[in-house]
Design a protein around this motif. Structure first.
Motif, short mmCIF file in Angstrom:
data_model
loop_
_atom_site.label_atom_id
_atom_site.label_comp_id
_atom_site.label_asym_id
_atom_site.label_seq_id
_atom_site.Cartn_x
_atom_site.Cartn_y
_atom_site.Cartn_z
N ARG A 358 43.26 -63.75 -56.38
CA ARG A 358 43.55 -62.35 -56.12
C ARG A 358 43.63 -61.61 -57.45
O ARG A 358 44.25 -62.08 -58.41
CB ARG A 358 44.88 -62.22 -55.37
CG ARG A 358 45.27 -60.79 -55.01
CD ARG A 358 46.52 -60.80 -54.14
NE ARG A 358 47.65 -61.41 -54.85
CZ ARG A 358 48.51 -60.73 -55.61
NH1 ARG A 358 48.39 -59.41 -55.75
NH2 ARG A 358 49.52 -61.35 -56.21
N ASP A 395 42.46 -57.18 -54.55
CA ASP A 395 41.28 -57.77 -53.92
C ASP A 395 41.18 -59.27 -54.24
O ASP A 395 41.71 -59.74 -55.24
CB ASP A 395 40.00 -57.11 -54.43
CG ASP A 395 39.79 -55.72 -53.84
OD1 ASP A 395 40.59 -55.33 -52.98
OD2 ASP A 395 38.84 -55.04 -54.28
N HIS A 396 40.47 -59.97 -53.39
CA HIS A 396 40.13 -61.37 -53.65
C HIS A 396 38.68 -61.44 -54.15
O HIS A 396 37.79 -60.81 -53.58
CB HIS A 396 40.29 -62.23 -52.39
CG HIS A 396 41.71 -62.56 -52.10
ND1 HIS A 396 42.57 -61.67 -51.48
CD2 HIS A 396 42.44 -63.69 -52.34
CE1 HIS A 396 43.77 -62.24 -51.36
NE2 HIS A 396 43.71 -63.45 -51.87
#
Length: 544
Positions: A358, A395-396
């Motif tokens: 992440r 975000d990943h």
């Protein structure tokens, strides 16, 4: 064992005598004094009538060490001064910098000028043998002055030349590679027989990729029985992070340094078996928000591609070019904590990921520590905009780097597999197969590089596997009168003569080091002593 630092098969070939090793090795098992052996079954170095001794010692179950000494001090070999040849009026490129080799007209022009200044100059043609991918023939012409019994005489003449405005270096003619030279040569051979080996064979780069350690330090930290230096690495800070592998680096099955495209890697396994030489490429991608971006590198300073062999937009070439640092201002490079305490700093953007992939931070300028278990992606130049569009905090991102074999098929190393870089190839399927052009040792327009790196004798470290499946690690001392070293083609010849089915060259020169039971066995050629290197191959004892 690769980044963590914790607390030897039958002898090769024939005519092997068993005896006592030199005092500095002090291995545990030795036998009666060696006797000289003669004729064609010795190493293919110099005339066939040279005396040769082989001393074999068992280091641990399945591991042997054989020291081979061939020939003796040759009174025909002399010291001389090799003078750098400037462009000159007759040169095709009058503005070219001085080099060891030039065209004949330029060499003769310099020799004439030296003679007018009172120096006994001579012009010598340099020819080199052909290889699997290089035609050989005339490399160029060199200019030399004087002939001396001792290095001191050549050094004095070099000083006189410098005072007269000429650059040059004192050299020993035994390093030229003449097949009639009578030695001496000093070669050490480690053989690992997987059928009787109960330890482990591993590659180690030390606490992190970006710093250098000596082979003996890496060996001692791991408690190794024996070790040799391994792959090429960054030496100059202007070429990247010193210590970083300059080519493929796989440790514990993890790809931590991308290949120089198409160059060979030595694939080893912990049990000492199934060693092989394979040519590698790779591909890497960063994926997020439904978009995928290509990676340019892994764990290296963005914009600097040591030994080249990177992407299509690299300058001056996308092909391998040894000891050259290609550049590219627009790159996307992934980092793991293995690189070092901090990622490289500079202009650009860095997306920092935690252990769950992440994004926890977007750094600009780039550079800094990574979280435990985390990694990052750095962007420079025009690729900053691409990473900006891809990554948002929270975000990943999926970062994937895949090793590919010579046919473009994915390779998935196991955690018990290591791969170190090198080149050129020397032997393939039991036949001589020397590939300096393919692997970037032929520099267009610069025959002096080939002359110094391939043609002339230097210390060498070689590795491969023999027809019985035994892993073989070889060092040859050089750059002295007591050990002439090997040209690349001589290295191939001895690898084949020792029964290797496949063999390749590892890093050599001042890096060449063999360590036995914590002590340096050979004589590294750097004036400062043992050179810190990027990584090493370690033979570890069995631990219950």
């Amino acid at each position: 064992m690769k980044k963590r630092l914790c607390g030897a098969g039958a002898a090769l070939g024939v005519l092997v005598t068993v005896g006592v090793l030199p005092a500095q090795a002090s291995p545990t098992q030795a036998s009666p004094a060696p006797q000289p052996v003669r004729q064609a079954q010795g190493l293919p170095l110099g005339p066939s009538d040279l005396p040769e001794t082989r001393t074999t010692t068992t280091l641990q179950s399945g591991v042997t060490l054989t020291r081979i000494v061939r020939g003796a001090l040759d009174p025909a070999l002399r010291w001389t001064v090799e003078v750098s040849i400037p462009g000159g009026e007759t040169s095709p490129d009058p503005d070219a910098p001085p080099t060891a080799l030039k065209d004949r007209a330029s060499a003769e022009e310099l020799a004439a000028a030296l003679k007018r200044d009172g120096f006994p100059a001579r012009v010598e043609q340099v020819t080199t043998s052909s290889t699997a991918d290089y035609a050989g023939g005339t490399l160029g012409w060199r200019v030399r002055v004087g002939s001396f019994d001792a290095q001191s005489g050549a050094a004095s003449e070099q000083a006189r030349l410098k005072a007269a405005g000429h650059a040059g270096s004192a050299v020993y003619t035994g390093w030229d590679g003449d097949r009639t030279d009578r030695g001496p040569w000093r070669v050490d051979v480690l053989t690992i027989d997987p059928r009787r080996f109960h330890g482990s064979l591993e590659a180690s780069y030390g606490p992190d990729l970006e710093n250098r350690e000596t082979t003996s330090a890496l060996s001692n930290a791991a408690g190794a029985t024996a070790a040799v230096n391994a792959g090429f690495f960054v030496l100059d800070p202007l070429a990247g992070a010193p210590g970083d592998p300059a080519g493929v680096g796989v440790y514990d099955g993890r790809l931590l340094s991308e290949p120089v495209s198409g160059r060979p890697g030595l694939v080893t396994h912990t049990d000492g078996g199934r060693t092989e030489i394979t040519r590698f490429t790779w591909q890497g991608r960063v994926t997020g928000r439904g978009t995928s971006l290509s990676l340019n590198g892994v764990n290296r300073v963005p914009g600097l591609i040591r030994n080249c062999g990177g992407g299509a937009h690299d300058i001056p070439t996308a092909l391998p070019l040894h000891d050259v640092t290609c550049t590219n201002p627009d790159e996307l490079v992934a980092f793991t904590p293995d690189f070092g305490q901090r990622t490289p700093g500079g202009a650009g953007l860095e997306a920092v990921l935690d252990g769950h992939d992440r994004v926890i931070e977007l750094r600009t300028p780039r550079g800094g520590p990574l979280p435990a278990g985390g990694r990052s992606v750095q962007a420079t130049g025009r690729r900053v905009a691409e990473l900006t569009a891809l990554a948002r905090v929270g975000d990943h991102l999926n970062i994937k780097a895949t090793l590919l074999d010579g046919r473009g098929h994915p390779v998935t190393p196991s955690p018990r597999t290591d791969i170190v870089n090198g080149g050129p190839e020397l032997v393939r399927d039991g036949r001589l197969h020397v590939t300096p052009a393919t692997d970037g040792m032929v520099h267009p327009g610069d025959p002096s590089f080939y002359y110094g790196w391939v043609h002339k004798r230097n210390p060498r470290t070689l590795a491969g596997v023999d027809t019985a499946g035994r892993t073989v690690l070889i060092t040859a001392d050089g750059r002295s009168t007591g050990a002439l070293g090997l040209s690349i083609t001589e290295g191939a010849d001895i690898a084949k003569s020792l029964g290797l089915r496949d063999a390749m060259n590892l890093d050599g020169g001042g890096s060449t080091t063999m360590v036995i039971d914590g002590r340096v066995l050979n004589q590294p050629s750097d004036a400062a002593g043992e050179r810190p290197v990027g990584d090493a191959l370690l033979i570890l004892p069995h631990r219950s």
